[in-house]
Design an enzyme around this catalytic site. Sequence first.
Site, PDB file in Angstrom:
ATOM      1  N   ALA A   1       0.802  -1.225   0.000  1.00 21.49           N
ATOM      2  CA  ALA A   1       0.000   0.000   0.000  1.00 21.49           C
ATOM      3  C   ALA A   1       0.832   1.272   0.000  1.00 21.49           C
ATOM      4  CB  ALA A   1      -0.931   0.004   1.214  1.00 21.49           C
TER       5      ALA A   1
ATOM      6  N   THR B   1       1.649   0.027   8.959  1.00 23.21           N
ATOM      7  CA  THR B   1       1.648  -1.425   8.728  1.00 23.21           C
ATOM      8  C   THR B   1       0.558  -2.132   9.525  1.00 23.21           C
ATOM      9  OG1 THR B   1       3.371  -1.602  10.432  1.00 23.21           O
ATOM     10  CG2 THR B   1       4.099  -1.551   8.136  1.00 23.21           C
TER      11      THR B   1
ATOM     12  N   GLU C   1      10.651   1.339  16.179  1.00 29.07           N
ATOM     13  CA  GLU C   1      10.842   1.958  14.866  1.00 29.07           C
ATOM     14  C   GLU C   1      11.969   2.988  14.955  1.00 29.07           C
ATOM     15  OE1 GLU C   1       9.375   1.067  12.094  1.00 29.07           O
ATOM     16  OE2 GLU C   1       8.098  -0.406  13.106  1.00 29.07           O
TER      17      GLU C   1
ATOM     18  N   ASN D   1      14.597  -5.408  12.600  1.00 25.40           N
ATOM     19  CA  ASN D   1      13.382  -6.072  12.147  1.00 25.40           C
ATOM     20  C   ASN D   1      13.409  -6.203  10.626  1.00 25.40           C
ATOM     21  OD1 ASN D   1      10.784  -6.985  11.748  1.00 25.40           O
ATOM     22  ND2 ASN D   1       9.817  -5.013  12.198  1.00 25.40           N
TER      23      ASN D   1
ATOM     24  N   ASN E   1      13.535   0.507  -1.716  1.00 25.16           N
ATOM     25  CA  ASN E   1      12.847   1.786  -1.535  1.00 25.16           C
ATOM     26  C   ASN E   1      13.379   2.890  -2.432  1.00 25.16           C
ATOM     27  OD1 ASN E   1      11.015   1.165   0.772  1.00 25.16           O
ATOM     28  ND2 ASN E   1      12.956   0.629   1.743  1.00 25.16           N
TER      29      ASN E   1
ATOM     30  N   HIS F   1      24.886 -11.706 -42.731  1.00 24.63           N
ATOM     31  CA  HIS F   1      25.178 -10.396 -42.148  1.00 24.63           C
ATOM     32  C   HIS F   1      24.319  -9.291 -42.753  1.00 24.63           C
ATOM     33  CE1 HIS F   1      28.778 -11.790 -44.688  1.00 24.63           C
ATOM     34  NE2 HIS F   1      27.845 -11.401 -45.517  1.00 24.63           N
TER      35      HIS F   1
ATOM     36  N   TYR G   1       6.414  -2.771 -44.052  1.00 24.37           N
ATOM     37  CA  TYR G   1       5.484  -1.737 -43.573  1.00 24.37           C
ATOM     38  C   TYR G   1       5.255  -0.706 -44.668  1.00 24.37           C
ATOM     39  CZ  TYR G   1       3.514   1.828 -40.442  1.00 24.37           C
ATOM     40  OH  TYR G   1       2.694   2.750 -39.842  1.00 24.37           O
TER      41      TYR G   1
END
EC number: 2.7.7.23
Length: 454
Positions: A10, A88, A166, A181, A238, A353, A377
């Site tokens: 999230a 969280t 934290e 952690n 991050n 080639h 094309y």
Amino acid sequence: MNVSVVILAAGAGTRMKSHIPKVLHKICGKEMLFYSIDEALKISDDVHIVLFHQENVIKERLLCAYKQAYADGALHFHLQDHAHYPGTGGALMQGQNAGANAKKPFCYQYDEILILNGDMPLVCSQTLKSLCQNKAQIVMSVLHLQNPDGYGRVVMESGVVQRIIEQKDAKESELLIKDVNAGVYKIHKSILDLYLPQVGNANNQQEFYLTDVVFYAKENGIEIAALEVKEEEFMGVNSKIQLACAQEIMLQRLREKAMEQGVIMNLPHTIYLESNVTFSGECIIEQGVQILGDSHISDSHIKAHSVIEQSIIESSDVGPLAHIRPKSHIKNTHIGNFVETKSSTLRGVKVGHLSYLGDCEIDEGSNIGAGVITCNYDGKAKHKTTIGKSVFVGSDVQLIAPLNIESNVLIGAGSTITKDIEYGDLALSRVAQQNIKDGFFKFFSDKNEEKKEQ
């Protein structure tokens, strides 16, 4: 395993400095979040993805990639009530729309809940399985780092977790702790049911932390088991720098897997592979090669600095410096330097080639000279060129599609072919050559006269 998995995806990912959702940034051709989901699906048939920022974009991509898992009920989506319950811990709460159950956890199929992050593309299912096999009511992943900056600190005594702090809320003395952690937990559903509603947001970030569930459980005498894990697996992504680091690790895994399967790699650290590339038989991959997408290489030699995109190469040699673009199928074929193919099938062909072969099908025994181009094309649409068996196409030929060239045909060098060629024919398309007597001297004599007049 009888475990439900929750993947937290999230976050805004502002440090990525990108309009692309963080978890959709690619590592070796595959979205970061997809790695977490793939590993989760190896151990569980009840996987829950929590979304908020750009949730429509992420959900659309996931529904496309995991259509079957969603249809089978193995994949579920939840929208975090970020306005009222950020963080969280808030990601696991049902939110304000649930009324009195706002802070209660979502409903899961199993009693054991594994919680991991969507920005951990390097985690392996075997490690997740180890977390789940621990019988403790709470098991958390712990890293021991020399530089713990950016991570929540884990206070431990005699190997038992006491609490998690934290970084933004840590005191100066707590910042010296090296145990951190890693962000992955296995928590029994009864613990979430009991303690998640007690989590508040009286902290510097005013967020609801999942780590507070661990704190309340510990306060009430529940032992917290710690599983020390490898930093490589639990590395969070991050920023673009961390994205590049994660890709280097993933690349090394992919190279090693290929070499374990019997692939020879020259200077492997220079070779780029994407996650869906597969090999079979005996293959040689030289330095500087890039193999992308769902490509499959079988019993082939890919020479230096060639690029293979979303194609199949069987019993062939390619390169050096060739570019096999998407939807090409190359079998029993020699492709030399500076040859480009796209949406083409070549069986038993020699292309030495300097050629472009797009939207074409060429059969066995045919030889394509230097400088041959399929002009596929017309400015509005693509057209196909079909070349039969044992066709010899001379150098510097332009094949104006749509075109059908039957077997045993010879095309003279320098021709521009606009019409179909029947079996056994010789095709020539050239302006008649003129040799003008003493033309060289006349041309440069005129030039010299012009200079004198000036």
